[in-house]
Motif scaffolding. Structure first.
Motif, short mmCIF file in Angstrom:
data_model
loop_
_atom_site.label_atom_id
_atom_site.label_comp_id
_atom_site.label_asym_id
_atom_site.label_seq_id
_atom_site.Cartn_x
_atom_site.Cartn_y
_atom_site.Cartn_z
N ALA A 19 30.03 17.19 55.22
CA ALA A 19 31.46 16.69 55.69
C ALA A 19 32.68 17.43 56.60
CB ALA A 19 32.32 16.34 54.47
N GLY A 20 32.21 18.92 56.67
CA GLY A 20 32.49 19.63 57.55
C GLY A 20 33.35 20.88 56.72
N LEU A 21 33.14 20.95 55.50
CA LEU A 21 33.74 22.26 55.03
C LEU A 21 33.51 23.49 55.64
CD1 LEU A 21 35.19 22.92 52.24
CD2 LEU A 21 33.27 23.47 51.29
N THR A 22 34.43 24.39 55.69
CA THR A 22 34.12 25.54 56.31
C THR A 22 34.39 26.73 55.08
OG1 THR A 22 36.42 26.06 56.97
CG2 THR A 22 35.04 24.76 58.61
N PRO A 23 33.75 27.92 55.23
CA PRO A 23 34.27 28.95 54.34
C PRO A 23 35.46 29.43 54.15
CG PRO A 23 32.25 29.48 55.57
CD PRO A 23 32.99 28.30 56.37
N GLU A 24 36.60 29.11 55.04
CA GLU A 24 37.78 29.29 55.00
C GLU A 24 38.55 28.27 54.24
OE1 GLU A 24 36.11 29.28 58.19
OE2 GLU A 24 35.95 31.16 58.25
N GLN A 25 37.93 27.22 54.20
CA GLN A 25 38.54 26.02 53.21
C GLN A 25 38.02 26.20 51.88
OE1 GLN A 25 37.00 23.08 55.82
NE2 GLN A 25 39.03 22.58 56.52
N ASP A 26 37.13 26.89 51.71
CA ASP A 26 36.64 26.89 50.21
C ASP A 26 37.08 28.00 49.61
OD1 ASP A 26 34.61 26.35 48.42
OD2 ASP A 26 32.97 27.72 49.16
N ASP A 27 38.28 27.57 48.64
CA ASP A 27 39.09 28.41 48.19
C ASP A 27 39.70 27.86 46.81
OD1 ASP A 27 40.53 30.81 48.18
OD2 ASP A 27 41.66 30.39 49.69
N LEU A 28 40.06 28.54 46.06
CA LEU A 28 40.99 28.12 44.97
C LEU A 28 42.26 27.71 45.06
CD1 LEU A 28 39.92 30.89 42.27
CD2 LEU A 28 38.89 28.42 42.36
N PRO A 29 42.80 26.81 44.27
CA PRO A 29 44.22 26.47 44.51
C PRO A 29 45.06 27.32 44.48
CG PRO A 29 43.22 24.89 42.73
CD PRO A 29 42.21 26.01 43.24
N GLU A 30 46.45 27.26 45.14
CA GLU A 30 47.37 28.27 45.35
C GLU A 30 47.74 28.96 44.17
OE1 GLU A 30 48.74 30.97 47.58
OE2 GLU A 30 47.65 29.46 48.64
N ARG A 31 47.77 28.16 43.07
CA ARG A 31 48.48 28.61 41.68
C ARG A 31 47.52 29.57 41.20
NH1 ARG A 31 46.22 26.28 36.88
NH2 ARG A 31 44.45 24.69 37.42
N PHE A 32 46.35 29.72 41.49
CA PHE A 32 45.60 30.80 41.07
C PHE A 32 45.98 32.12 41.29
CE2 PHE A 32 42.97 27.33 40.11
CZ PHE A 32 42.08 27.75 38.86
N CYS A 33 46.68 32.17 42.49
CA CYS A 33 47.19 33.41 43.04
C CYS A 33 48.76 33.57 42.63
CB CYS A 33 47.14 33.33 44.74
SG CYS A 33 45.51 33.36 45.25
N ASN A 34 49.27 32.64 42.24
CA ASN A 34 50.89 32.60 41.77
C ASN A 34 50.97 32.90 40.61
OD1 ASN A 34 51.32 32.59 44.44
ND2 ASN A 34 51.41 30.08 44.18
N GLU A 35 50.36 32.03 39.68
CA GLU A 35 50.51 31.97 38.15
C GLU A 35 49.47 33.29 37.41
OE1 GLU A 35 49.73 28.34 36.33
OE2 GLU A 35 51.04 27.37 38.01
N PRO A 36 50.15 34.18 36.71
CA PRO A 36 49.38 35.31 35.88
C PRO A 36 48.41 34.64 34.80
CG PRO A 36 51.97 35.38 35.36
CD PRO A 36 51.66 34.13 36.08
N ILE A 37 47.40 35.33 34.63
CA ILE A 37 46.38 34.88 33.60
C ILE A 37 46.00 35.98 32.85
CG2 ILE A 37 45.01 33.08 35.09
CD1 ILE A 37 42.92 35.26 35.37
N GLN A 38 45.88 35.85 31.54
CA GLN A 38 45.77 36.92 30.47
C GLN A 38 44.31 37.51 30.73
OE1 GLN A 38 47.02 38.21 27.69
NE2 GLN A 38 49.12 37.56 28.64
N VAL A 39 44.43 38.60 30.80
CA VAL A 39 42.86 39.38 31.15
C VAL A 39 43.30 40.91 30.09
CG1 VAL A 39 41.40 40.82 32.60
CG2 VAL A 39 42.58 38.84 33.54
N ALA A 40 42.21 40.78 28.99
CA ALA A 40 42.41 41.86 28.26
C ALA A 40 43.66 42.22 27.65
CB ALA A 40 41.68 43.23 28.78
N GLY A 41 44.41 41.11 27.29
CA GLY A 41 45.81 41.11 26.87
C GLY A 41 46.81 41.54 27.85
N GLU A 42 46.62 41.41 29.05
CA GLU A 42 47.51 41.80 30.31
C GLU A 42 47.68 40.58 31.10
OE1 GLU A 42 47.21 45.52 32.12
OE2 GLU A 42 46.13 46.44 30.85
N ASP A 43 48.79 40.32 31.60
CA ASP A 43 49.12 39.43 32.70
C ASP A 43 48.66 39.93 34.11
OD1 ASP A 43 50.21 37.67 30.85
OD2 ASP A 43 52.11 38.05 31.24
N LYS A 44 47.75 39.09 34.56
CA LYS A 44 47.26 39.71 35.94
C LYS A 44 47.31 38.30 36.85
CE LYS A 44 44.76 43.34 34.76
NZ LYS A 44 44.58 44.73 35.33
#
Length: 93
Positions: A19-44
């Motif tokens: 269908a034409g997907l390129t590696p540049e388009q193969d990405d996670l949603p933007e929120r994964f880079c904006n919203e912190p997640i808990q890693v070993a008790g710390e926000d990352k």
């Protein structure tokens, strides 16, 4: 079940590539880079630079090349026709 799941993921990938997907388009949603997640008790926050490395690791685990294309060995092991070949008879050596 694991082989079936791998087959499904590979077939989905082949469909997306067709269908034409390129590696540049193969990405996670933007929120994964904006919203912190808990890693070993710390926000990352996942950095965009880290995302590329994670994508390449994922491709490698899935047995896809650096552009996200499934390897011929994987297609053969899952009995999926190579999209370039016409039929199963093309696999006979």
């Amino acid at each position: 079940l694991e082989k079936t799941a791998n087959r499904i993921a590979t077939l989905e990938r082949l469909f997306n590539l067709k269908a034409g997907l390129t590696p540049e388009q193969d990405d996670l949603p933007e929120r994964f880079c904006n919203e912190p997640i808990q890693v070993a008790g710390e926000d990352k926050v996942i950095l965009k630079d880290d995302m590329e490395g994670m994508k390449q690791d994922y491709y490698s685990i899935r047995q896809w090349d650096p552009d996200g294309r499934p390897s011929k060995e994987l297609l053969n092991s899952l009995k999926i026709l190579d999209p370039i070949k016409k039929s199963w008879k093309d696999y006979k050596n």
